[in-house]
Design a protein around this motif. Structure first.
Motif, PDB file in Angstrom:
ATOM      1  N   ALA A  41      -7.482 -12.689 -11.427  1.00  0.00           N
ATOM      2  CA  ALA A  41      -8.941 -12.649 -11.333  1.00  0.00           C
ATOM      3  C   ALA A  41      -9.559 -11.777 -12.422  1.00  0.00           C
ATOM      4  CB  ALA A  41      -9.356 -12.134  -9.953  1.00  0.00           C
ATOM      5  N   LEU A  42      -8.960 -10.622 -12.702  1.00  0.00           N
ATOM      6  CA  LEU A  42      -9.521  -9.733 -13.713  1.00  0.00           C
ATOM      7  C   LEU A  42      -9.435 -10.339 -15.108  1.00  0.00           C
ATOM      8  CD1 LEU A  42      -8.200  -6.267 -12.470  1.00  0.00           C
ATOM      9  CD2 LEU A  42     -10.519  -7.167 -12.303  1.00  0.00           C
ATOM     10  N   VAL A  43      -8.336 -10.995 -15.412  1.00  0.00           N
ATOM     11  CA  VAL A  43      -8.208 -11.642 -16.726  1.00  0.00           C
ATOM     12  C   VAL A  43      -9.178 -12.802 -16.853  1.00  0.00           C
ATOM     13  CG1 VAL A  43      -6.638 -12.963 -18.196  1.00  0.00           C
ATOM     14  CG2 VAL A  43      -5.831 -10.885 -17.064  1.00  0.00           C
ATOM     15  N   GLU A  44      -9.326 -13.582 -15.787  1.00  0.00           N
ATOM     16  CA  GLU A  44     -10.251 -14.711 -15.835  1.00  0.00           C
ATOM     17  C   GLU A  44     -11.701 -14.254 -15.943  1.00  0.00           C
ATOM     18  OE1 GLU A  44      -9.930 -18.097 -15.727  1.00  0.00           O
ATOM     19  OE2 GLU A  44      -7.781 -17.855 -16.102  1.00  0.00           O
ATOM     20  N   GLU A  45     -12.025 -13.123 -15.320  1.00  0.00           N
ATOM     21  CA  GLU A  45     -13.409 -12.671 -15.278  1.00  0.00           C
ATOM     22  C   GLU A  45     -13.807 -11.870 -16.513  1.00  0.00           C
ATOM     23  OE1 GLU A  45     -17.133 -12.557 -13.424  1.00  0.00           O
ATOM     24  OE2 GLU A  45     -15.301 -13.642 -12.862  1.00  0.00           O
ATOM     25  N   PHE A  46     -12.900 -11.004 -17.011  1.00  0.00           N
ATOM     26  CA  PHE A  46     -13.272 -10.078 -18.087  1.00  0.00           C
ATOM     27  C   PHE A  46     -12.471 -10.260 -19.367  1.00  0.00           C
ATOM     28  CE2 PHE A  46     -13.869  -7.796 -13.997  1.00  0.00           C
ATOM     29  CZ  PHE A  46     -15.254  -7.742 -14.015  1.00  0.00           C
ATOM     30  N   GLY A  47     -11.578 -11.226 -19.420  1.00  0.00           N
ATOM     31  CA  GLY A  47     -10.776 -11.428 -20.628  1.00  0.00           C
ATOM     32  C   GLY A  47      -9.465 -10.671 -20.571  1.00  0.00           C
ATOM     33  N   ASN A  48      -8.607 -10.945 -21.556  1.00  0.00           N
ATOM     34  CA  ASN A  48      -7.267 -10.367 -21.553  1.00  0.00           C
ATOM     35  C   ASN A  48      -7.284  -8.853 -21.725  1.00  0.00           C
ATOM     36  OD1 ASN A  48      -5.915 -12.814 -21.188  1.00  0.00           O
ATOM     37  ND2 ASN A  48      -5.993 -13.275 -23.378  1.00  0.00           N
ATOM     38  N   GLU A  49      -8.037  -8.372 -22.713  1.00  0.00           N
ATOM     39  CA  GLU A  49      -7.994  -6.938 -23.027  1.00  0.00           C
ATOM     40  C   GLU A  49      -8.524  -6.095 -21.873  1.00  0.00           C
ATOM     41  OE1 GLU A  49      -9.579  -3.847 -26.499  1.00  0.00           O
ATOM     42  OE2 GLU A  49     -10.015  -5.997 -26.630  1.00  0.00           O
ATOM     43  N   ILE A  50      -9.741  -6.377 -21.452  1.00  0.00           N
ATOM     44  CA  ILE A  50     -10.345  -5.584 -20.371  1.00  0.00           C
ATOM     45  C   ILE A  50      -9.645  -5.874 -19.044  1.00  0.00           C
ATOM     46  CG2 ILE A  50     -12.476  -5.124 -19.113  1.00  0.00           C
ATOM     47  CD1 ILE A  50     -14.022  -5.839 -21.599  1.00  0.00           C
ATOM     48  N   GLY A  51      -9.281  -7.124 -18.809  1.00  0.00           N
ATOM     49  CA  GLY A  51      -8.656  -7.489 -17.547  1.00  0.00           C
ATOM     50  C   GLY A  51      -7.321  -6.793 -17.325  1.00  0.00           C
ATOM     51  N   TRP A  52      -6.442  -6.817 -18.354  1.00  0.00           N
ATOM     52  CA  TRP A  52      -5.150  -6.158 -18.195  1.00  0.00           C
ATOM     53  C   TRP A  52      -5.298  -4.649 -18.104  1.00  0.00           C
ATOM     54  CZ3 TRP A  52      -1.478  -8.699 -16.308  1.00  0.00           C
ATOM     55  CH2 TRP A  52      -1.244 -10.036 -16.627  1.00  0.00           C
ATOM     56  N   LYS A  53      -6.284  -4.087 -18.792  1.00  0.00           N
ATOM     57  CA  LYS A  53      -6.510  -2.642 -18.691  1.00  0.00           C
ATOM     58  C   LYS A  53      -6.929  -2.256 -17.274  1.00  0.00           C
ATOM     59  CE  LYS A  53      -9.133   1.182 -20.720  1.00  0.00           C
ATOM     60  NZ  LYS A  53      -9.562   1.701 -19.412  1.00  0.00           N
ATOM     61  N   LEU A  54      -7.840  -3.026 -16.681  1.00  0.00           N
ATOM     62  CA  LEU A  54      -8.253  -2.754 -15.306  1.00  0.00           C
ATOM     63  C   LEU A  54      -7.100  -2.945 -14.326  1.00  0.00           C
ATOM     64  CD1 LEU A  54     -11.767  -4.468 -15.249  1.00  0.00           C
ATOM     65  CD2 LEU A  54     -11.280  -2.026 -15.246  1.00  0.00           C
ATOM     66  N   ALA A  55      -6.269  -3.953 -14.584  1.00  0.00           N
ATOM     67  CA  ALA A  55      -5.130  -4.196 -13.696  1.00  0.00           C
ATOM     68  C   ALA A  55      -4.136  -3.038 -13.761  1.00  0.00           C
ATOM     69  CB  ALA A  55      -4.447  -5.503 -14.067  1.00  0.00           C
ATOM     70  N   ASN A  56      -3.848  -2.545 -14.952  1.00  0.00           N
ATOM     71  CA  ASN A  56      -2.926  -1.409 -15.082  1.00  0.00           C
ATOM     72  C   ASN A  56      -3.517  -0.143 -14.471  1.00  0.00           C
ATOM     73  OD1 ASN A  56      -1.007  -2.969 -16.452  1.00  0.00           O
ATOM     74  ND2 ASN A  56      -1.980  -2.579 -18.439  1.00  0.00           N
ATOM     75  N   ASP A  57      -4.813   0.073 -14.668  1.00  0.00           N
ATOM     76  CA  ASP A  57      -5.452   1.239 -14.047  1.00  0.00           C
ATOM     77  C   ASP A  57      -5.385   1.160 -12.530  1.00  0.00           C
ATOM     78  OD1 ASP A  57      -6.019   2.135 -16.579  1.00  0.00           O
ATOM     79  OD2 ASP A  57      -8.113   1.459 -16.566  1.00  0.00           O
ATOM     80  N   THR A  58      -5.569  -0.044 -11.994  1.00  0.00           N
ATOM     81  CA  THR A  58      -5.496  -0.215 -10.543  1.00  0.00           C
ATOM     82  C   THR A  58      -4.089   0.049 -10.029  1.00  0.00           C
ATOM     83  OG1 THR A  58      -7.247  -1.886 -10.690  1.00  0.00           O
ATOM     84  CG2 THR A  58      -5.973  -1.802  -8.653  1.00  0.00           C
ATOM     85  N   LYS A  59      -3.083  -0.377 -10.774  1.00  0.00           N
ATOM     86  CA  LYS A  59      -1.696  -0.107 -10.374  1.00  0.00           C
ATOM     87  C   LYS A  59      -1.428   1.391 -10.325  1.00  0.00           C
ATOM     88  CE  LYS A  59      -0.007  -4.430 -12.350  1.00  0.00           C
ATOM     89  NZ  LYS A  59       0.828  -5.047 -13.424  1.00  0.00           N
ATOM     90  N   MET A  60      -1.927   2.121 -11.326  1.00  0.00           N
ATOM     91  CA  MET A  60      -1.739   3.572 -11.345  1.00  0.00           C
ATOM     92  C   MET A  60      -2.448   4.236 -10.172  1.00  0.00           C
ATOM     93  SD  MET A  60      -2.122   4.371 -15.431  1.00  0.00           S
ATOM     94  CE  MET A  60      -2.009   6.120 -15.111  1.00  0.00           C
ATOM     95  N   VAL A  61      -3.685   3.795  -9.892  1.00  0.00           N
ATOM     96  CA  VAL A  61      -4.434   4.352  -8.756  1.00  0.00           C
ATOM     97  C   VAL A  61      -3.724   4.046  -7.452  1.00  0.00           C
ATOM     98  CG1 VAL A  61      -6.602   4.203  -7.475  1.00  0.00           C
ATOM     99  CG2 VAL A  61      -6.643   4.307  -9.963  1.00  0.00           C
ATOM    100  N   MET A  62      -3.209   2.837  -7.327  1.00  0.00           N
ATOM    101  CA  MET A  62      -2.501   2.450  -6.105  1.00  0.00           C
ATOM    102  C   MET A  62      -1.256   3.296  -5.906  1.00  0.00           C
ATOM    103  SD  MET A  62      -2.714   0.235  -3.615  1.00  0.00           S
ATOM    104  CE  MET A  62      -1.655  -0.181  -2.243  1.00  0.00           C
ATOM    105  N   LYS A  63      -0.503   3.542  -6.973  1.00  0.00           N
ATOM    106  CA  LYS A  63       0.718   4.346  -6.861  1.00  0.00           C
ATOM    107  C   LYS A  63       0.388   5.803  -6.536  1.00  0.00           C
ATOM    108  CE  LYS A  63       5.078   5.261  -9.198  1.00  0.00           C
ATOM    109  NZ  LYS A  63       5.096   6.656  -8.751  1.00  0.00           N
ATOM    110  N   GLU A  64      -0.640   6.351  -7.182  1.00  0.00           N
ATOM    111  CA  GLU A  64      -1.033   7.729  -6.897  1.00  0.00           C
ATOM    112  C   GLU A  64      -1.532   7.872  -5.456  1.00  0.00           C
ATOM    113  OE1 GLU A  64      -3.932   8.711  -9.789  1.00  0.00           O
ATOM    114  OE2 GLU A  64      -2.513   8.789 -11.476  1.00  0.00           O
ATOM    115  N   LEU A  65      -2.281   6.891  -5.004  1.00  0.00           N
ATOM    116  CA  LEU A  65      -2.786   6.935  -3.639  1.00  0.00           C
ATOM    117  C   LEU A  65      -1.643   6.836  -2.634  1.00  0.00           C
ATOM    118  CD1 LEU A  65      -5.473   7.097  -2.080  1.00  0.00           C
ATOM    119  CD2 LEU A  65      -5.533   4.613  -2.079  1.00  0.00           C
ATOM    120  N   PHE A  66      -0.675   5.980  -2.925  1.00  0.00           N
ATOM    121  CA  PHE A  66       0.472   5.847  -2.025  1.00  0.00           C
ATOM    122  C   PHE A  66       1.295   7.132  -1.994  1.00  0.00           C
ATOM    123  CE2 PHE A  66       4.946   4.800  -1.339  1.00  0.00           C
ATOM    124  CZ  PHE A  66       4.877   4.192  -0.091  1.00  0.00           C
TER     125      PHE A  66
END
Length: 248
Positions: A41-66
């Motif tokens: 969804a992020l890649v489709e909505e915001f493009g490859n560069e911004i989408g993958w950056k948001l996805a990686n940031d979300t993974k980091m937030v998810m791991k820190e929260l866990f």
């Protein structure tokens, strides 16, 4: 008014880099989507560069929260396990030691052979396939986490807390607005319990939806007319009897 609404929208939703990452975390803890849908969804909505950056940031937030939940929940689980162990220690000490030693050697052998891998709950959850549902089926995500809380005890607590966060402040602001209409200058002596009862009753009545057909309405009207006409006849008869007694 439109400019003020646009300003509010831009404040919370205008810049994707400033959006609260918990919105994306809520998608990850949904077993129907997880990280697969989020990346797509992020890649489709915001493009490859911004989408993958948001996805990686979300993974980091998810791991820190866990990890944060893991540190807060682990002492409680360890304490419960210690209490259970201490209560059963006096019963069979030698047998439990033998069983624990055998279990440890069995798990060590499995890990060394590579048949099983040592993974945390988050990795196990993300590696599983998404939960497939039909489009017309109602999916209760909180019920799903309740059922699977034994498999993911820490992640289930994280999911319940994240999914309980309201997406906006409209509901709370609306509640205060309704309270202002109930408790005004002319009705300022109502007790808090009465105000709460009025608000809850109004909310329950508005949320109650019972489909009724025109035939049911006509049947209700006919029953009401029959009862009302019978009641009117009884009243007239009683009145006539009273009048005769008075005349006599």
């Amino acid at each position: 008014m439109g400019e003020r609404m646009k300003e509010k929208y831009d404040k919370y939703w205008g810049d994707v880099n400033k959006m609260n990452k918990l919105i994306y975390v809520a998608v990850v803890v949904d077993p129907r989507y997880k990280l697969e849908f989020l990346d797509f969804a992020l890649v489709e909505e915001f493009g490859n560069e911004i989408g993958w950056k948001l996805a990686n940031d979300t993974k980091m937030v998810m791991k820190e929260l866990f990890d944060e939940y893991k540190t807060t929940c682990q002492p409680k689980n360890t304490q419960d396990n210690n209490q259970g162990k201490s209560s059963n220690k006096s019963s069979s000490t030698s047998t439990s030691r033998t069983q624990s030693a055998l279990g440890e050697r069995f798990m060590t052998q499995k890990l060394e052979s590579g048949e099983i891998e040592s993974k945390c709950e988050l990795d196990m959850y993300l590696k599983e396939s998404v939960y497939v549902t039909k489009s017309d089926d109602e999916f209760d995500i909180l019920k799903w986490w309740k059922v699977n809380s034994s498999r993911f005890p820490i992640l289930s607590q994280l999911a319940r807390d994240v999914l309980a966060i309201p997406i906006s402040t409209v509901v709370s602001e609306s509640a205060f607005s309704v309270g202002g209409r109930v408790l005004d200058l002319y009705r300022s002596s109502l007790s808090p319990k009465v105000v709460e009862g009025l608000l809850c009753a109004q909310d329950w009545l508005r949320s109650y939806k019972r489909p009724k057909t025109i035939e049911e309405d006509f049947n209700d009207i006919e029953k009401f007319e029959e009862v009302f006409s019978a009641l009117t006849v009884d009243i007239n008869l009683e009145g006539a009897t009273i009048n005769l007694d008075n005349d006599s």
